[in-house]
Design an enzyme around this catalytic site. Structure first.
Site, PDB file in Angstrom:
ATOM      1  N   LYS A   1       2.653 -19.664  52.176  1.00 49.30           N
ATOM      2  CA  LYS A   1       1.884 -19.594  50.948  1.00 49.30           C
ATOM      3  C   LYS A   1       2.920 -18.956  49.933  1.00 49.30           C
ATOM      4  O   LYS A   1       3.023 -19.841  48.735  1.00 49.30           O
ATOM      5  CB  LYS A   1       0.589 -18.702  51.043  1.00 49.30           C
ATOM      6  CG  LYS A   1       0.023 -18.596  49.491  1.00 49.30           C
ATOM      7  CD  LYS A   1      -0.387 -19.766  49.017  1.00 49.30           C
ATOM      8  CE  LYS A   1      -1.097 -19.720  47.702  1.00 49.30           C
ATOM      9  NZ  LYS A   1      -2.367 -18.990  47.513  1.00 49.30           N
TER      10      LYS A   1
ATOM     11  N   LYS B   1       1.120 -13.004  39.390  1.00 50.58           N
ATOM     12  CA  LYS B   1       1.056 -12.069  40.458  1.00 50.58           C
ATOM     13  C   LYS B   1       1.713 -12.550  41.817  1.00 50.58           C
ATOM     14  O   LYS B   1       2.126 -12.110  42.622  1.00 50.58           O
ATOM     15  CB  LYS B   1      -0.375 -11.593  40.708  1.00 50.58           C
ATOM     16  CG  LYS B   1      -0.791 -10.667  42.037  1.00 50.58           C
ATOM     17  CD  LYS B   1      -1.069 -11.413  43.255  1.00 50.58           C
ATOM     18  CE  LYS B   1      -2.307 -12.152  43.299  1.00 50.58           C
ATOM     19  NZ  LYS B   1      -2.826 -12.730  44.540  1.00 50.58           N
TER      20      LYS B   1
ATOM     21  N   THR C   1      -4.003 -13.775  48.527  1.00 53.99           N
ATOM     22  CA  THR C   1      -2.475 -14.190  48.564  1.00 53.99           C
ATOM     23  C   THR C   1      -2.001 -12.781  48.554  1.00 53.99           C
ATOM     24  O   THR C   1      -2.145 -12.057  47.468  1.00 53.99           O
ATOM     25  CB  THR C   1      -2.159 -14.940  47.637  1.00 53.99           C
ATOM     26  OG1 THR C   1      -2.608 -16.163  47.952  1.00 53.99           O
ATOM     27  CG2 THR C   1      -0.771 -15.059  47.475  1.00 53.99           C
TER      28      THR C   1
END
Length: 274
Positions: free
Chosen positions: A182, A251, A107
């Site tokens: 995402k 994160k 990601t």
């Protein structure tokens, strides 16, 4: 799955953390020749015991692969893997063969995905940004969901590999689109966990126990289809084992916030020029 059918497709996997290790296990079980690398080499021990090959560097993994998969925890780690610690093409990108396929399931920001796509295009390497959702339980069961950006034909060419790792994949547009979706999903995912935690603390799960995992209290607590089916039975038994570290959620949420701010600035510039 017939291992003979997979014997010619050599797969490389870089990143053997929470998600990468079970991904590797499923690939080996499916009969794919697998070469792996991880910064902490001991993480590869179980996979090597199953028949995978441990490479000495990311570059060596790429050189041995028809399809390379990376799943790194943080963007700087991915950049180091791809371009080398010195940033001067001493990493995996330099060793990918023309015509090979590279799938990144980390990601990261859409901007980094597009940067990688440009570097791959220069080398005539097919690239897909394909971040995943489904948690470590989805990785273990081969039921991940892939959000994919890139060429539709490239995606089609690796569907057999993805079918070992996931139950669904969605082609969302050009490179960067997978990461965009995402990151758009992450705030909802984090909020759902928060709601579930509050409800568990308030005793809603015990009341839902009489109605089953799909009880109305449970549904109100966690409005994310599929996740409730996994989490509710554990919560009802008083088992609270985490499946995704908070540091990684932080994160991802930070990336999501920065990506959203970048998009807003771009929109404002476009409006000012109109």
């Amino acid at each position: 799955m017939d291992s003979a059918a997979n014997s010619k497709t050599k797969i490389g996997l870089i990143g053997l953390g929470l998600m990468g290790q079970p991904i590797g296990m499923n690939l080996v079980k499916a009969g794919y020749p697998l070469t792996v690398w991880n910064r902490t080499t001991s993480r590869a021990n179980e996979l090597v015991g199953m028949g995978a090959t441990l490479a000495m560097s990311p570059k060596d993994v790429a050189a041995a692969s028809d399809v390379l998969i990376t799943i790194c925890q943080r963007p700087p780690a991915l950049e180091s893997v791809l371009w080398g610690a010195d940033g001067k093409d001493s990493g995996a990108l330099a060793a990918l063969r023309p015509g090979s396929t590279y799938i990144d399931s980390s990601t990261v920001s859409p901007a980094l995905a597009r940067k990688i796509a440009a570097a791959c295009a220069e080398r005539k390497v097919h690239f897909l940004d394909a971040p995943v959702t489904g948690g470590d339980w989805g990785a273990k069961k081969g039921e991940l969901i892939f959000m994919v950006g890139g060429d539709a034909e490239t995606l089609k060419s690796v569907e057999l590999v993805l079918s070992v790792l996931g139950k669904r994949w969605f082609h969302l547009g050009p490179n960067g689109a997978g990461q965009t979706i995402k990151l758009a999903h992450e705030p909802d995912s984090g909020a759902a966990g928060r709601r579930a935690g509050r409800s568990a603390g308030a005793g809603h799960w015990r009341r839902a126990e009489r109605r089953g995992p799909s009880g109305s209290d449970a549904n109100r607590a966690w409005r994310v289809p599929g996740v409730l089916d996994v989490k509710a039975p554990n919560l009802l038994k008083g088992e609270y084992k985490p499946s995704f570290p908070l540091r990684l959620m932080h994160k991802d949420l930070s990336l999501s916030a920065r990506s959203g701010e970048s998009d807003r600035r771009g929109l404002a510039r476009d409006r000012s020029r109109a």
